[in-house]
Motif scaffolding. Structure first.
Motif, PDB file in Angstrom:
ATOM      1  N   MET A  54       0.822  -1.207   0.000  1.00  0.00           N
ATOM      2  CA  MET A  54       0.000   0.000   0.000  1.00  0.00           C
ATOM      3  C   MET A  54       0.859   1.262   0.000  1.00  0.00           C
ATOM      4  N   GLY A  55       2.110   1.121   0.396  1.00  0.00           N
ATOM      5  CA  GLY A  55       2.973   2.302   0.485  1.00  0.00           C
ATOM      6  C   GLY A  55       2.667   3.130   1.705  1.00  0.00           C
ATOM      7  N   LEU A  56       2.353   2.459   2.817  1.00  0.00           N
ATOM      8  CA  LEU A  56       1.984   3.183   4.041  1.00  0.00           C
ATOM      9  C   LEU A  56       3.130   3.218   5.048  1.00  0.00           C
ATOM     10  N   LEU A  57       4.335   2.891   4.602  1.00  0.00           N
ATOM     11  CA  LEU A  57       5.462   2.877   5.539  1.00  0.00           C
ATOM     12  C   LEU A  57       6.560   3.817   5.040  1.00  0.00           C
ATOM     13  N   PRO A  58       6.283   5.116   4.986  1.00  0.00           N
ATOM     14  CA  PRO A  58       7.241   6.029   4.370  1.00  0.00           C
ATOM     15  C   PRO A  58       8.576   6.107   5.107  1.00  0.00           C
ATOM     16  N   ARG A  59       8.593   5.711   6.371  1.00  0.00           N
ATOM     17  CA  ARG A  59       9.821   5.883   7.145  1.00  0.00           C
ATOM     18  C   ARG A  59      10.757   4.687   7.015  1.00  0.00           C
ATOM     19  N   LEU A  60      10.297   3.625   6.390  1.00  0.00           N
ATOM     20  CA  LEU A  60      11.138   2.436   6.261  1.00  0.00           C
ATOM     21  C   LEU A  60      11.720   2.361   4.857  1.00  0.00           C
ATOM     22  N   LYS A  61      12.927   1.798   4.772  1.00  0.00           N
ATOM     23  CA  LYS A  61      13.590   1.691   3.487  1.00  0.00           C
ATOM     24  C   LYS A  61      13.241   0.329   2.886  1.00  0.00           C
ATOM     25  N   ALA A  62      12.652   0.335   1.696  1.00  0.00           N
ATOM     26  CA  ALA A  62      12.266  -0.918   1.051  1.00  0.00           C
ATOM     27  C   ALA A  62      13.188  -1.198  -0.121  1.00  0.00           C
ATOM     28  N   LYS A  63      13.670  -2.439  -0.203  1.00  0.00           N
ATOM     29  CA  LYS A  63      14.466  -2.879  -1.353  1.00  0.00           C
ATOM     30  C   LYS A  63      13.786  -4.091  -1.963  1.00  0.00           C
ATOM     31  N   GLY A  64      14.186  -4.416  -3.191  1.00  0.00           N
ATOM     32  CA  GLY A  64      13.536  -5.508  -3.896  1.00  0.00           C
ATOM     33  C   GLY A  64      12.592  -4.928  -4.917  1.00  0.00           C
ATOM     34  N   SER A  65      11.484  -5.606  -5.132  1.00  0.00           N
ATOM     35  CA  SER A  65      10.582  -5.109  -6.155  1.00  0.00           C
ATOM     36  C   SER A  65       9.143  -5.471  -5.829  1.00  0.00           C
ATOM     37  N   ILE A  66       8.249  -4.498  -6.042  1.00  0.00           N
ATOM     38  CA  ILE A  66       6.808  -4.758  -5.936  1.00  0.00           C
ATOM     39  C   ILE A  66       6.193  -4.285  -7.247  1.00  0.00           C
ATOM     40  N   VAL A  67       5.742  -5.197  -8.071  1.00  0.00           N
ATOM     41  CA  VAL A  67       5.149  -4.819  -9.353  1.00  0.00           C
ATOM     42  C   VAL A  67       3.648  -5.008  -9.254  1.00  0.00           C
ATOM     43  N   PHE A  68       2.940  -3.913  -9.527  1.00  0.00           N
ATOM     44  CA  PHE A  68       1.481  -3.953  -9.475  1.00  0.00           C
ATOM     45  C   PHE A  68       0.937  -3.506 -10.830  1.00  0.00           C
ATOM     46  N   GLN A  69       0.138  -4.340 -11.455  1.00  0.00           N
ATOM     47  CA  GLN A  69      -0.386  -4.042 -12.787  1.00  0.00           C
ATOM     48  C   GLN A  69       0.722  -3.555 -13.714  1.00  0.00           C
ATOM     49  N   LYS A  70       1.847  -4.259 -13.683  1.00  0.00           N
ATOM     50  CA  LYS A  70       3.010  -4.002 -14.538  1.00  0.00           C
ATOM     51  C   LYS A  70       3.767  -2.711 -14.191  1.00  0.00           C
TER      52      LYS A  70
END
Lengths: 317, 311, 327
Positions: A54-70
């Motif tokens: 959802m993108g509700l964790l603005p303070r955390l650093k995310a790595k990897g990949s989340i592909v939604f509807q391409k």
């Protein structure tokens, strides 16, 4: 034949600003018309996975990949992501009492979401809200829309929450423990409702700790332990023939509702690791009854047939 | 086995504003024998927690009486209740809230012993830790340093400190994860066989209750609708509500039957006759007028229904 | 609904009655003090003293004295100050009320506006250097005594730099009624109200910041973001809506207390003929009728304002039914 994934998460890692890793390799996908149960105990990172999508964790650093509807979400600009939230992907939370703003009526809060994404007048939005509430089986929906959250029962609140999530017909519905705060008879009502939604074509990601809930409302399941996905597959496969020792132990620990009463329940010794003490090898190895020397290296996901994957050295070549 | 705890027609009402009365417990009679485990099951608002507190003398019943070991304890003053307090203890769901965060575990465990002027406190505390499977190194640590499962163990140790004959545990495992829950469920089993302590478990989880209790009593809107041997009741429910409750538990092996419609009615304004008739799938005209009494059926079970599923 | 309103009104009357009895006994029923001499003032002729004694019933029982006093305050409104050359005090207080009201309204405008701005800004930029600077400024404003700040302001704007371009617009001390000259009214009140507001801005900004940050951790804010609401909407619409409650109750009490004469020091320093200054005069000359009138006026204001705040509270938070116990 395999459905095109709606959501594809690849090796998602999530870090606190101080470097502690909360998620350490989450890989899963959800296709339209599928319902993926994400199962794990508290602290396993199942809610964090949902929140990262959802993108509700603005303070955390995310790595990897989340592909939604391409579209790759992790590199997307916040403004673009915001347009997706609530319209293309929507979320249902555990406790509808606290998830609603207590000081505004249910209807006003659903209207708001509709008007954030669709150019409708107040009047049109309210008409849609009432229709949605009616579809969710809320009796007297017009009156209910004018109520405040505390004036509705837990079951009705959760129905209103689902109505709000569905207000813009999202392609992906994420439900975070949607029935944990409810009584069993009400939970059954909500599970039936969720099943209908999936059958209507939405992709559903259901976060839960309850294997029974997964069995009732999901087609697929991913088992999370200490921030890592250890096993994936269809519900039938995983529940009837769990491969990973953790999944096996988890299923065995549930007290049975029929058959003979066991003298003792099988338990898993010890506690799940905290993020800063996560083993560098297999995350479950310290508690695993089948631990071997090669568990000291983190096992990769091994494909065990159509959509069936497990991360355990027992199944290595 | 002799009867340790008995409730006779216990009612508990709460006055709300505007002349409304909430009937939390509406005429409950039950018995707990020595060493036996009884479970009170039901959904939120059915009065199981209120009943549990009333049984242990936390709050007097509005009417009816509670007897412990043959002596009436309901309506006693705090002072005259004190000798009984050591013989019955309560374990709560939220283990973090029942510890003082500024006291070490050792202090918390010794406290009930000091209050009741027991001797040999150190030895007793060590013995308690052994009983709940915790090491002695935890004594100097603070409650927040423990996980939920460990804290629940300590909580149980504290409840056992004075050697009670009865434990009342309100949702003792519902806040725990499945794997930890299994540990605590087993712990209660061990304690019962080692110490012979009688237990009243209050829970909404039928599977947990089946595992932990000998007998279960199913409650709906303040009254017991069915009670009897746990395996028998859950194997073949006699009351339609018990059946609905059992059917609603999501299970891996079979699809959910159509769930009960609607919500539990308000205990402020309960339905007439059988309180379940508004949601009952097999209700008849009689159910709306006549309140069914608990009556005996096969296997020493009791059910409050005009048309029971098992006779 | 009507029942709740009536019971609330009854409570208010009871409180006001209690306060009046208390104030009356402090000033008039204190053993060893002769209120007659006090009212008459120093060096009053025996005729005046005798007249006062008869008029107020000081030769009779205490309850009758109390009733006489209340009658003079609320019914005939001819309570007279003998110290101040026979000036009736009730009209005097009523004349001073608009001045105080103007001052406090302006100050409230500044402190609500300022604290909203600072509170929201420092919550949004929490833990940044801007947040820290704003909070330090708040503490400075909070800890500067109003009378001192007022004197400093006067020193600069009235004498030291009065002739520079910066402060040449500042009118001389005193009050200009709105009906006479609205622009002059605003100019005359600008600096006094800003001075008065300075001590509140810091406190209110701090309260708002804490409440707002607390609210932003709530589940419902997460829901708002999950709905796709932008940051402005989340902070201002959802966040503020949740943090209003303690802010409003604090505001209600302070506002009432200032209207009731709490702005005394500001009024004295800036020579504004408001209720506070009247109280100050009354105290300085031990003018019992005047003190009695201003204290009762203040009590009524605080009680009424309290009731209003409770009403607003119910509007803001539907969970509070009846509006009796605010959180």
């Amino acid at each position: 034949m395999r459905a095109e994934p709606l959501l594809q998460i690849q090796d998602l890692r999530l870090e606190l600003p101080d470097g502690r890793r909360l998620l350490d390799g989450v890989t899963l996908d959800v296709a339209a018309g599928q319902s993926l149960g994400v199962v794990g105990e508290s602290g396993s990172g199942k809610s964090l996975t949902a929140m990262s999508v959802m993108g509700l964790l603005p303070r955390l650093k995310a790595k990897g990949s989340i592909v939604f509807q391409k579209h790759e979400l992790l590199s997307m600009r916040e403004k673009e992501r915001r347009k997706l939230r609530g319209s293309q992907m929507a979320m249902i939370f555990q406790d509808p009492m606290t998830a609603f703003l207590p000081v505004r009526s249910i209807g006003a809060q659903i209207d708001e979401q509709i008007r954030l994404h669709q150019p409708l007048s107040r009047h049109e939005a309210r008409a849609l809200t009432v229709k949605l509430l009616e579809r969710m089986g809320v009796p007297d929906p017009e009156m209910a829309a004018r109520r405040y959250p505390h004036q509705l029962s837990g079951g009705l609140r959760q129905r209103a929450m689902i109505a709000m999530a569905l207000s813009c017909s999202p392609a992906l519905l994420i439900a975070d423990e949607p029935t944990t705060a409810l009584d069993v008879t009400v939970q059954a009502q909500i599970l039936v409702l969720l099943r209908t939604l999936r059958e209507e074509g939405a992709g559903v990601m259901l976060i839960t700790h309850d294997m029974g809930v997964v069995a009732q409302s999901c087609t697929h399941v991913a088992v999370l332990y200490a921030g890592v996905v250890v096993e994936r597959g269809t519900v039938v496969d995983v529940l009837q023939q769990p491969l990973h020792p953790y999944t096996q132990a988890l299923l065995a620990a549930i007290p049975p509702l029929d058959g003979p009463k066991p003298e003792r329940l099988p338990t898993i010794p010890g506690q799940p690791p905290v993020p800063e003490a996560r083993p560098s090898g297999c995350v479950f190895s310290p508690r695993c009854p089948k631990v071997r020397p090669d568990c000291a290296v983190r096992p990769d996901m091994i494909e065990m047939g159509e959509g069936r994957r497990v991360a355990c050295v027992l199944y290595g070549a | 086995m002799s009867i340790l705890l008995e409730a006779r027609s216990v009612e508990k009402h709460y006055r709300l504003g505007g002349g409304r009365v909430l009937q939390a417990v509406a005429g409950v009679s039950l018995q707990v024998r020595r060493g036996e485990a009884l479970a009170l099951v039901g959904e939120s608002g059915c009065g199981k927690s209120t009943l549990g507190r009333t049984l242990i003398g936390l709050g007097a019943p509005t009417s009816g009486e509670v007897l412990f070991d043959g002596a009436r304890i309901s309506g006693l003053s705090d002072r005259s209740l004190r000798p009984y307090r050591a013989r019955m203890q309560m374990v709560f769901q939220d283990s973090s809230a029942s510890f003082n965060p500024r006291r070490t575990v050792g202090e918390a465990l010794a406290e009930p012993l000091k209050i009741h002027r027991r001797t040999g406190i150190v030895e007793r505390v060590h013995e308690l830790l052994d009983q709940v499977g915790m090491s002695r190194s935890v004594l100097k640590r603070y409650p927040h340093e423990f996980s939920g499962g460990q804290r629940q163990r300590l909580n149980i140790a504290r409840a056992l400190a004075l050697g009670p004959e009865l434990l009342v545990a309100d949702e003792p495992v519902s806040a725990l994860d499945v794997s930890v829950q299994a540990q605590i469920v087993n712990l209660f089993g061990d304690l019962r066989s080692q110490l012979g302590v009688a237990c009243v478990f209050i829970s909404h989880d039928l599977a947990v209750v089946r595992q932990m209790a000998d007998r279960i009593a199913v409650m709906y809107l303040g009254g017991i609708v069915e009670q009897g041997d746990g395996l028998a009741v859950l194997g073949a429910p006699a009351h339609p509500y018990t059946k609905a409750l059992l059917d609603a538990v999501p299970r891996p092996d079979r699809p959910l039957p159509p769930p009960l419609a609607g919500d539990v009615p308000s205990p402020v304004n309960p339905p007439s006759g059988c309180r379940f008739h508004t949601r009952c799938p097999i209700a008849q005209a009689r159910c709306a007028q006549e309140r069914p009494e608990l009556r005996g059926i096969t296997g020493g079970r009791e059910v409050a229904c005009h048309y029971p599923l098992v006779s | 609904m009507i029942g709740a309103f009536l019971s609330r009104a009854g409570q208010m009357l009871l409180v006001i009655f209690g306060i009046s009895v208390l104030v009356f006994s402090i000033f008039f029923a204190t053993p060893g003090a002769d209120p007659t001499a006090r009212i008459a003032g120093r060096g009053a002729s025996p005729q005046v003293v005798a007249r006062i004694r008869a008029e107020y019933g000081f030769d009779r029982a205490l309850p009758i004295q109390y009733v006489r006093m209340m009658e003079k305050l609320f019914v005939t409104r001819d309570l007279t100050s003998y110290v101040d050359h026979g000036e009736p005090v009730v009209p005097e207080v009523m004349g001073a009320a608009p001045v105080t009201l103007s001052l406090v309204l302006w100050a409230a405008f500044f402190w609500v506006g300022g604290s909203l701005l600072i509170g929201v800004a420092s919550a949004v930029l929490r833990d940044s250097w801007i947040d820290r600077i704003l909070m330090v400024l708040g503490v400075i404003g909070l800890s500067m005594p109003v009378f001192w700040l007022g004197e400093v302001v006067n020193l600069f704007t009235q004498s030291r730099w009065h002739d520079t371009w910066m402060f040449s617009w500042v009118p001389s001390l005193g009050y200009v009624p709105f009906s006479q000259n609205p622009w002059g009214w605003a100019k005359a009140l600008f600096l006094p109200s800003l001075t008065l507001a300075s001590s509140f801005i810091g406190l209110y900004a701090r309260v708002l910041r804490a409440e707002l940050l607390g609210a932003m951790g709530e589940d419902s804010i997460r829901t708002a973001r999950a709905k796709g609401a932008g940051p402005v909407r989340v902070w201002l619409w959802h966040g503020l809506r949740l943090s209003w409650l303690s802010y409003v109750s604090l505001f209600g009490l302070d506002f009432a207390q200032l209207l009731g004469g709490g702005a005394l020091l500001t009024e004295v320093v800036f020579a504004l003929p408001g209720v506070g200054r009247l109280t100050y005069q009354g105290l300085a000359t031990l003018d019992l009728p005047l003190i009695m009138a201003t204290v009762m006026y203040s009590a009524i204001f605080v009680v009424v304002a309290n009731a209003l705040i409770d009403g607003i509270y119910t509007l803001l938070d539907p969970r509070i039914a009846g509006g009796r116990n605010a959180r």
